[in-house]
Scaffold this motif. Structure first.
Motif, PDB file in Angstrom:
ATOM      1  N   PHE A   6       0.828  -1.212   0.000  1.00 53.50           N
ATOM      2  CA  PHE A   6       0.000   0.000   0.000  1.00 53.50           C
ATOM      3  C   PHE A   6       0.858   1.255   0.000  1.00 53.50           C
ATOM      4  N   LEU A   7       1.883   1.293   0.845  1.00 56.99           N
ATOM      5  CA  LEU A   7       2.715   2.490   0.946  1.00 56.99           C
ATOM      6  C   LEU A   7       3.565   2.707  -0.304  1.00 56.99           C
ATOM      7  N   SER A   8       3.778   1.654  -1.086  1.00 53.92           N
ATOM      8  CA  SER A   8       4.517   1.787  -2.336  1.00 53.92           C
ATOM      9  C   SER A   8       3.604   2.192  -3.494  1.00 53.92           C
ATOM     10  N   HIS A   9       2.297   2.112  -3.267  1.00 58.40           N
ATOM     11  CA  HIS A   9       1.314   2.444  -4.288  1.00 58.40           C
ATOM     12  C   HIS A   9       1.009   3.948  -4.238  1.00 58.40           C
ATOM     13  N   GLN A  10       0.539   4.497  -5.370  1.00 59.76           N
ATOM     14  CA  GLN A  10       0.199   5.914  -5.406  1.00 59.76           C
ATOM     15  C   GLN A  10      -0.881   6.268  -4.387  1.00 59.76           C
ATOM     16  N   SER A  11      -1.808   5.356  -4.174  1.00 62.09           N
ATOM     17  CA  SER A  11      -2.856   5.595  -3.174  1.00 62.09           C
ATOM     18  C   SER A  11      -2.265   5.742  -1.781  1.00 62.09           C
ATOM     19  N   GLY A  12      -1.229   4.945  -1.494  1.00 62.50           N
ATOM     20  CA  GLY A  12      -0.564   5.051  -0.194  1.00 62.50           C
ATOM     21  C   GLY A  12       0.187   6.354  -0.047  1.00 62.50           C
ATOM     22  N   THR A  13       0.837   6.794  -1.117  1.00 62.59           N
ATOM     23  CA  THR A  13       1.543   8.078  -1.080  1.00 62.59           C
ATOM     24  C   THR A  13       0.571   9.212  -0.795  1.00 62.59           C
ATOM     25  N   GLU A  14      -0.560   9.210  -1.486  1.00 61.04           N
ATOM     26  CA  GLU A  14      -1.559  10.267  -1.270  1.00 61.04           C
ATOM     27  C   GLU A  14      -2.134  10.207   0.136  1.00 61.04           C
ATOM     28  N   ALA A  15      -2.256   9.002   0.685  1.00 59.42           N
ATOM     29  CA  ALA A  15      -2.752   8.873   2.055  1.00 59.42           C
ATOM     30  C   ALA A  15      -1.737   9.400   3.055  1.00 59.42           C
ATOM     31  N   MET A  16      -0.455   9.069   2.850  1.00 59.19           N
ATOM     32  CA  MET A  16       0.593   9.543   3.761  1.00 59.19           C
ATOM     33  C   MET A  16       0.684  11.067   3.760  1.00 59.19           C
ATOM     34  N   LEU A  17       0.511  11.677   2.589  1.00 59.11           N
ATOM     35  CA  LEU A  17       0.614  13.127   2.476  1.00 59.11           C
ATOM     36  C   LEU A  17      -0.719  13.822   2.742  1.00 59.11           C
ATOM     37  N   ASN A  18      -1.754  13.020   2.978  1.00 60.69           N
ATOM     38  CA  ASN A  18      -3.086  13.559   3.294  1.00 60.69           C
ATOM     39  C   ASN A  18      -3.511  14.599   2.244  1.00 60.69           C
ATOM     40  N   ASP A  25       9.543  10.614  -6.813  1.00 63.38           N
ATOM     41  CA  ASP A  25       9.432  10.437  -5.360  1.00 63.38           C
ATOM     42  C   ASP A  25       9.293  11.741  -4.592  1.00 63.38           C
ATOM     43  N   THR A  26       9.147  12.866  -5.279  1.00 63.53           N
ATOM     44  CA  THR A  26       9.092  14.171  -4.621  1.00 63.53           C
ATOM     45  C   THR A  26       7.818  14.903  -5.026  1.00 63.53           C
ATOM     46  N   TYR A  27       7.188  15.552  -4.022  1.00 64.28           N
ATOM     47  CA  TYR A  27       5.881  16.174  -4.251  1.00 64.28           C
ATOM     48  C   TYR A  27       5.838  17.555  -3.607  1.00 64.28           C
ATOM     49  N   ARG A  28       5.150  18.462  -4.289  1.00 65.85           N
ATOM     50  CA  ARG A  28       4.926  19.806  -3.740  1.00 65.85           C
ATOM     51  C   ARG A  28       3.504  19.890  -3.220  1.00 65.85           C
ATOM     52  N   CYS A  29       3.387  20.178  -1.940  1.00 63.22           N
ATOM     53  CA  CYS A  29       2.082  20.223  -1.279  1.00 63.22           C
ATOM     54  C   CYS A  29       1.798  21.655  -0.832  1.00 63.22           C
ATOM     55  N   THR A  30       0.711  22.215  -1.315  1.00 58.97           N
ATOM     56  CA  THR A  30       0.298  23.563  -0.915  1.00 58.97           C
ATOM     57  C   THR A  30      -0.896  23.451   0.011  1.00 58.97           C
ATOM     58  N   LEU A  31      -0.733  23.951   1.221  1.00 62.95           N
ATOM     59  CA  LEU A  31      -1.802  23.877   2.210  1.00 62.95           C
ATOM     60  C   LEU A  31      -2.759  25.050   2.040  1.00 62.95           C
ATOM     61  N   VAL A  48       9.150  10.993  -0.637  1.00 58.91           N
ATOM     62  CA  VAL A  48       8.618   9.741  -0.096  1.00 58.91           C
ATOM     63  C   VAL A  48       9.479   8.595  -0.601  1.00 58.91           C
ATOM     64  N   ASN A  49      10.032   7.835   0.333  1.00 56.40           N
ATOM     65  CA  ASN A  49      10.948   6.744  -0.042  1.00 56.40           C
ATOM     66  C   ASN A  49      10.486   5.436   0.604  1.00 56.40           C
ATOM     67  N   PRO A  50       9.620   4.671  -0.079  1.00 53.86           N
ATOM     68  CA  PRO A  50       9.177   3.379   0.461  1.00 53.86           C
ATOM     69  C   PRO A  50      10.146   2.262   0.091  1.00 53.86           C
ATOM     70  N   THR A  51      10.359   1.338   1.004  1.00 56.85           N
ATOM     71  CA  THR A  51      11.175   0.142   0.752  1.00 56.85           C
ATOM     72  C   THR A  51      10.375  -1.073   1.224  1.00 56.85           C
ATOM     73  N   ASP A  52      10.989  -2.245   1.137  1.00 56.30           N
ATOM     74  CA  ASP A  52      10.322  -3.461   1.596  1.00 56.30           C
ATOM     75  C   ASP A  52      10.243  -3.530   3.124  1.00 56.30           C
ATOM     76  N   GLU A  53      11.046  -2.723   3.802  1.00 55.37           N
ATOM     77  CA  GLU A  53      11.109  -2.806   5.260  1.00 55.37           C
ATOM     78  C   GLU A  53      10.520  -1.599   5.976  1.00 55.37           C
ATOM     79  N   ASP A  54      10.495  -0.439   5.294  1.00 53.40           N
ATOM     80  CA  ASP A  54       9.982   0.758   5.943  1.00 53.40           C
ATOM     81  C   ASP A  54       9.634   1.802   4.893  1.00 53.40           C
ATOM     82  N   CYS A  55       9.236   2.980   5.372  1.00 57.66           N
ATOM     83  CA  CYS A  55       8.927   4.088   4.469  1.00 57.66           C
ATOM     84  C   CYS A  55       9.304   5.384   5.180  1.00 57.66           C
TER      85      CYS A  55
END
Length: 235
Positions: free
Chosen positions: A73-85, A98-104, A122-129
Motif C-alpha cells: 500500500f505504501l509503495s502504491h500511489q494511493s498510499g503516497t496520497e494517504a501519507m501526504l493527506n 518520489d518528490t511532491y509539492r504540497c500547498t496547504l 517519499v521513499n518506500p522500501t520493503d522494510e519501511d517508508c
C-alpha cells in the motif's frame, strides 16, 4: 575582520598621481561596508531552535492475501496520497517520481494571508517508508514572503512495520525541528529560552494531536485500498 583587512590593504598603496579614493572607490567601499554590516547582523541575530517528536504504534488488520501487505500500500500511489493527506491540501503536484509539492490552505493572520508550501520526498522500501521534508516556505504578499529567510524547518516521518506473535503493527516516528530568527521586540530583549520553552510545548502539543489522527486516517485509507484490490481480483 576580513573585510577590514581588505579595506586597510586598499588604502595602503596610494599613488602620487591620483587621489587615494576616487568616487568609484568610495562607492565600492560603501557597498563592502554595507554587506559586511548585514552579514554581521545576520550572524549576531538571536535564533530559537524548537523541536518535537512523537511515536505512535497501531495494530494492523489481517488479510488472507499477501499482495495487500502494508508495504504494498505504501509503495502504491494511493498510499503516497494517504501519507501526504492530499485531501486536506489546496494543491498537490508531483515534482519527480518520489518528490511532491504540497500547498496547504491559506492561513489568515491579522491582515495577512499566507499559503504554506512544502516539498516532500517519499521513499518506500520493503522494510519501511520515510517521508522527508525538503523545503518549506510561505507564499503570499511581499511582506509575508520576506519571512521565508527568517526560519527553516526539518521534518521526518519514519514508518515501519513488525509482527508480534500473530499480530502486525505499524509504527510511526515523527520528528520536527524549527529554527526561528528572533528580530522583533520585546522578544529580542528576552533570553532565547523565553521563546524556545513555549515554542517547544506548542509544537509538541501539535504533534501529540495530529499524529494519532493522521495514523487513524492512514489506516482507514489502507483498509479501503485493500477491499478495492480484493474486489478487483474477483472473477
Amino acid at each position: 575582520m576580513l573585510w577590514q583587512e581588505q579595506l586597510h590593504g586598499l588604502a595602503s598603496f596610494p599613488s602620487p598621481a591620483t587621489p587615494i579614493f576616487n568616487t568609484r572607490k568610495k562607492v565600492e567601499v560603501t557597498r563592502v561596508l554595507a554587506k559586511a554590516a548585514n552579514l554581521g547582523a545576520e550572524s549576531n541575530a538571536k535564533k530559537a531552535n524548537l523541536s518535537a517528536a512523537k511515536k505512535e504504534r497501531i495494530k494492523l488488520p489481517s488479510f488472507d492475501s499477501n499482495n495487500v501487505h502494508i508495504r504494498e500500500f505504501l509503495s502504491h500511489q494511493s498510499g503516497t496520497e494517504a501519507m501526504l493527506n492530499t485531501r486536506a491540501l489546496q494543491s498537490f503536484e508531483p515534482l519527480s517520481t518520489d518528490t511532491y509539492r504540497c500547498t496547504l490552505p491559506k492561513l489568515k493572520l491579522l491582515n495577512f494571508e499566507a499559503a504554506p508550501v512544502v516539498d516532500l520526498r517519499v521513499n518506500p522500501t520493503d522494510e519501511d517508508c520515510m517521508v522527508e521534508m525538503l523545503s518549506c516556505r510561505f507564499d503570499g504578499s511581499e511582506a509575508v514572503e520576506r519571512q521565508n529567510s527568517r526560519f527553516s524547518a526539518l521534518m521526518t516521518n519514519h514508518m515501519s512495520w513488525e509482527r508480534d506473535d500473530s499480530e502486525s503493527y505499524l509504527e510511526v516516528d515523527v520528528k520536527l525541528k524549527l529554527t526561528l530568527e528572533i528580530y522583533t521586540r520585546p522578544f529580542t530583549m528576552m533570553p532565547v529560552s523565553a521563546v524556545e520553552r513555549p515554542g517547544n510545548l506548542m509544537m509538541q502539543a501539535l504533534l501529540d494531536r495530529l499524529v494519532p489522527l493522521l495514523l487513524q486516517q492512514l489506516l482507514q485509507d489502507y483498509q479501503k485500498w485493500v477491499h478495492k484490490q480484493l474486489n478487483d481480483d474477483l472473477p
